[in-house]
Design a protein around this motif. Structure first.
Motif, PDB file in Angstrom:
ATOM      1  N   GLU A   2       0.844  -1.191   0.000  1.00 58.19           N
ATOM      2  CA  GLU A   2       0.000   0.000   0.000  1.00 58.19           C
ATOM      3  C   GLU A   2       0.880   1.242   0.000  1.00 58.19           C
ATOM      4  OE1 GLU A   2      -2.741   2.205   3.260  1.00 58.19           O
ATOM      5  OE2 GLU A   2      -3.171   0.082   2.931  1.00 58.19           O
ATOM      6  N   LEU A   3       0.578   2.210  -0.875  1.00 58.32           N
ATOM      7  CA  LEU A   3       1.305   3.466  -0.970  1.00 58.32           C
ATOM      8  C   LEU A   3       0.552   4.531  -0.191  1.00 58.32           C
ATOM      9  CD1 LEU A   3       3.618   5.062  -2.496  1.00 58.32           C
ATOM     10  CD2 LEU A   3       1.811   5.701  -4.099  1.00 58.32           C
ATOM     11  N   ARG A   4       1.298   5.315   0.598  1.00 62.27           N
ATOM     12  CA  ARG A   4       0.694   6.437   1.311  1.00 62.27           C
ATOM     13  C   ARG A   4       1.751   7.498   1.590  1.00 62.27           C
ATOM     14  NH1 ARG A   4       2.538   6.307   6.485  1.00 62.27           N
ATOM     15  NH2 ARG A   4       2.886   4.303   7.491  1.00 62.27           N
ATOM     16  N   LEU A   5       1.269   8.699   1.915  1.00 60.82           N
ATOM     17  CA  LEU A   5       2.190   9.734   2.380  1.00 60.82           C
ATOM     18  C   LEU A   5       2.844   9.245   3.669  1.00 60.82           C
ATOM     19  CD1 LEU A   5       0.245  13.063   1.827  1.00 60.82           C
ATOM     20  CD2 LEU A   5       2.553  12.557   1.002  1.00 60.82           C
ATOM     21  N   ALA A   6       4.117   9.510   3.805  1.00 60.97           N
ATOM     22  CA  ALA A   6       4.826   9.111   5.019  1.00 60.97           C
ATOM     23  C   ALA A   6       4.465  10.040   6.163  1.00 60.97           C
ATOM     24  CB  ALA A   6       6.333   9.137   4.772  1.00 60.97           C
ATOM     25  N   ALA A   7       4.550   9.513   7.369  1.00 60.51           N
ATOM     26  CA  ALA A   7       4.308  10.285   8.592  1.00 60.51           C
ATOM     27  C   ALA A   7       5.610  10.378   9.382  1.00 60.51           C
ATOM     28  CB  ALA A   7       3.234   9.592   9.434  1.00 60.51           C
ATOM     29  N   SER A 112       5.256   4.940 -10.912  1.00 63.35           N
ATOM     30  CA  SER A 112       3.866   5.025 -11.384  1.00 63.35           C
ATOM     31  C   SER A 112       3.122   6.140 -10.665  1.00 63.35           C
ATOM     32  CB  SER A 112       3.148   3.694 -11.170  1.00 63.35           C
ATOM     33  OG  SER A 112       3.692   2.708 -11.996  1.00 63.35           O
ATOM     34  N   GLU A 113       3.331   6.260  -9.370  1.00 64.57           N
ATOM     35  CA  GLU A 113       2.670   7.323  -8.610  1.00 64.57           C
ATOM     36  C   GLU A 113       3.167   8.696  -9.038  1.00 64.57           C
ATOM     37  OE1 GLU A 113       0.211   9.342  -5.836  1.00 64.57           O
ATOM     38  OE2 GLU A 113       0.081   7.413  -6.855  1.00 64.57           O
ATOM     39  N   LEU A 114       4.473   8.819  -9.262  1.00 65.75           N
ATOM     40  CA  LEU A 114       5.027  10.091  -9.717  1.00 65.75           C
ATOM     41  C   LEU A 114       4.427  10.474 -11.067  1.00 65.75           C
ATOM     42  CD1 LEU A 114       7.098  12.370  -9.206  1.00 65.75           C
ATOM     43  CD2 LEU A 114       8.787  10.957 -10.392  1.00 65.75           C
ATOM     44  N   LYS A 115       4.317   9.522 -11.967  1.00 61.42           N
ATOM     45  CA  LYS A 115       3.718   9.792 -13.278  1.00 61.42           C
ATOM     46  C   LYS A 115       2.249  10.174 -13.139  1.00 61.42           C
ATOM     47  CE  LYS A 115       6.833   6.796 -15.879  1.00 61.42           C
ATOM     48  NZ  LYS A 115       6.958   5.531 -16.621  1.00 61.42           N
ATOM     49  N   ARG A 116       1.529   9.488 -12.265  1.00 57.16           N
ATOM     50  CA  ARG A 116       0.117   9.800 -12.052  1.00 57.16           C
ATOM     51  C   ARG A 116      -0.044  11.229 -11.545  1.00 57.16           C
ATOM     52  NH1 ARG A 116      -3.448  10.600  -8.475  1.00 57.16           N
ATOM     53  NH2 ARG A 116      -2.085  10.254  -6.691  1.00 57.16           N
ATOM     54  N   GLN A 117       0.755  11.586 -10.539  1.00 59.05           N
ATOM     55  CA  GLN A 117       0.671  12.939  -9.985  1.00 59.05           C
ATOM     56  C   GLN A 117       1.074  13.989 -11.022  1.00 59.05           C
ATOM     57  OE1 GLN A 117       2.364  13.697  -6.124  1.00 59.05           O
ATOM     58  NE2 GLN A 117       1.878  11.639  -5.400  1.00 59.05           N
ATOM     59  N   ILE A 126       9.419  13.717 -16.383  1.00 58.79           N
ATOM     60  CA  ILE A 126       9.856  13.021 -15.172  1.00 58.79           C
ATOM     61  C   ILE A 126      11.370  12.845 -15.289  1.00 58.79           C
ATOM     62  CG2 ILE A 126       9.754  10.862 -13.863  1.00 58.79           C
ATOM     63  CD1 ILE A 126       7.147  12.434 -13.764  1.00 58.79           C
ATOM     64  N   ARG A 127      12.079  13.126 -14.205  1.00 63.33           N
ATOM     65  CA  ARG A 127      13.534  12.966 -14.211  1.00 63.33           C
ATOM     66  C   ARG A 127      13.993  12.188 -12.983  1.00 63.33           C
ATOM     67  NH1 ARG A 127      15.105  19.057 -16.261  1.00 63.33           N
ATOM     68  NH2 ARG A 127      14.388  18.710 -18.404  1.00 63.33           N
ATOM     69  N   GLY A 128      15.154  11.621 -13.113  1.00 59.97           N
ATOM     70  CA  GLY A 128      15.778  10.904 -12.007  1.00 59.97           C
ATOM     71  C   GLY A 128      17.261  10.757 -12.277  1.00 59.97           C
ATOM     72  N   ASP A 129      17.985  10.309 -11.274  1.00 60.32           N
ATOM     73  CA  ASP A 129      19.415  10.092 -11.454  1.00 60.32           C
ATOM     74  C   ASP A 129      19.877   8.974 -10.535  1.00 60.32           C
ATOM     75  OD1 ASP A 129      20.982  11.372  -8.913  1.00 60.32           O
ATOM     76  OD2 ASP A 129      19.214  12.591  -9.367  1.00 60.32           O
ATOM     77  N   SER A 145      10.508   3.579 -18.365  1.00 59.45           N
ATOM     78  CA  SER A 145      10.514   4.459 -19.547  1.00 59.45           C
ATOM     79  C   SER A 145      11.362   5.713 -19.396  1.00 59.45           C
ATOM     80  CB  SER A 145       9.083   4.859 -19.938  1.00 59.45           C
ATOM     81  OG  SER A 145       8.302   3.715 -20.163  1.00 59.45           O
ATOM     82  N   LEU A 146      12.295   5.734 -18.451  1.00 59.31           N
ATOM     83  CA  LEU A 146      13.223   6.853 -18.362  1.00 59.31           C
ATOM     84  C   LEU A 146      14.455   6.505 -19.185  1.00 59.31           C
ATOM     85  CD1 LEU A 146      11.536   6.993 -15.528  1.00 59.31           C
ATOM     86  CD2 LEU A 146      13.217   8.755 -15.049  1.00 59.31           C
TER      87      LEU A 146
END
Length: 168
Positions: A2-7, A112-117, A126-129, A145-146
């Protein structure tokens, strides 16, 4: 999973994930993260900024990542290549996955969540390193797909391979 915002209460478990990731990288001969970065304080900063996300399994934090939008200063200069997109973008940083979950797609869920947002915000980039020797993260980038676009340098001056995806 399950994905959620961290606390803030997740920080001890996230710090543990960073320790496990650091050991895994060290064992693989990758010098990335061997100076104590990232740590619980970095995770706390991500959480307070609203950028920290966890994947949980059976109530336990199994993975963490920073999903953010805007401008990453270390991406301003790219060498041995070029960015394709211009303007605001989303980026993923400080990904740590419990070794027990490796190979189960945890990092892909973050992408997937980053792409959705990004799509919800009308952002098309979208970028990453990652470190040149961090082959597992390079595979994750490619699988999501990066494409390799060049080399950037992080705050301490060390190089990272820079990846980008233009969303449709």
């Amino acid at each position: 999973m399950e994905l959620r915002l961290a606390a803030e209460s997740d920080v001890p478990q996230i710090a543990r994930l960073y320790d496990l990731a650091r050991a895994s990288l060290r064992d693989a001969g990758v010098p990335q993260w061997q100076d104590g970065y990232p740590n619980g304080e970095d995770a706390l900063g991500d959480i307070r900024a609203g950028h920290g996300y966890v994947l949980t399994e059976n109530g336990r934090v199994a993975a963490f990542a920073c999903l953010a939008f805007g401008v990453e200063p270390t991406y301003n200069i790219i060498e041995d290549g070029a960015w394709l997109g211009e303007g605001e973008y989303g980026f993923l940083h400080r990904v740590a996955v419990d070794p027990a979950l490796k190979g189960r797609g945890a990092a892909g869920i973050f992408f997937s969540e980053l792409k959705r947002q990004a799509k919800e915000r009308g952002i098309k980039i979208i970028r990453g390193d990652t470190h040149r020797l961090n082959l597992p993260m390079q595979r994750v980038m490619a699988k999501n797909s990066l494409e390799l676009r060049g080399v950037i340098h992080v705050e301490d001056g060390s190089e990272r391979l820079a990846y980008e995806c233009i969303l449709e």
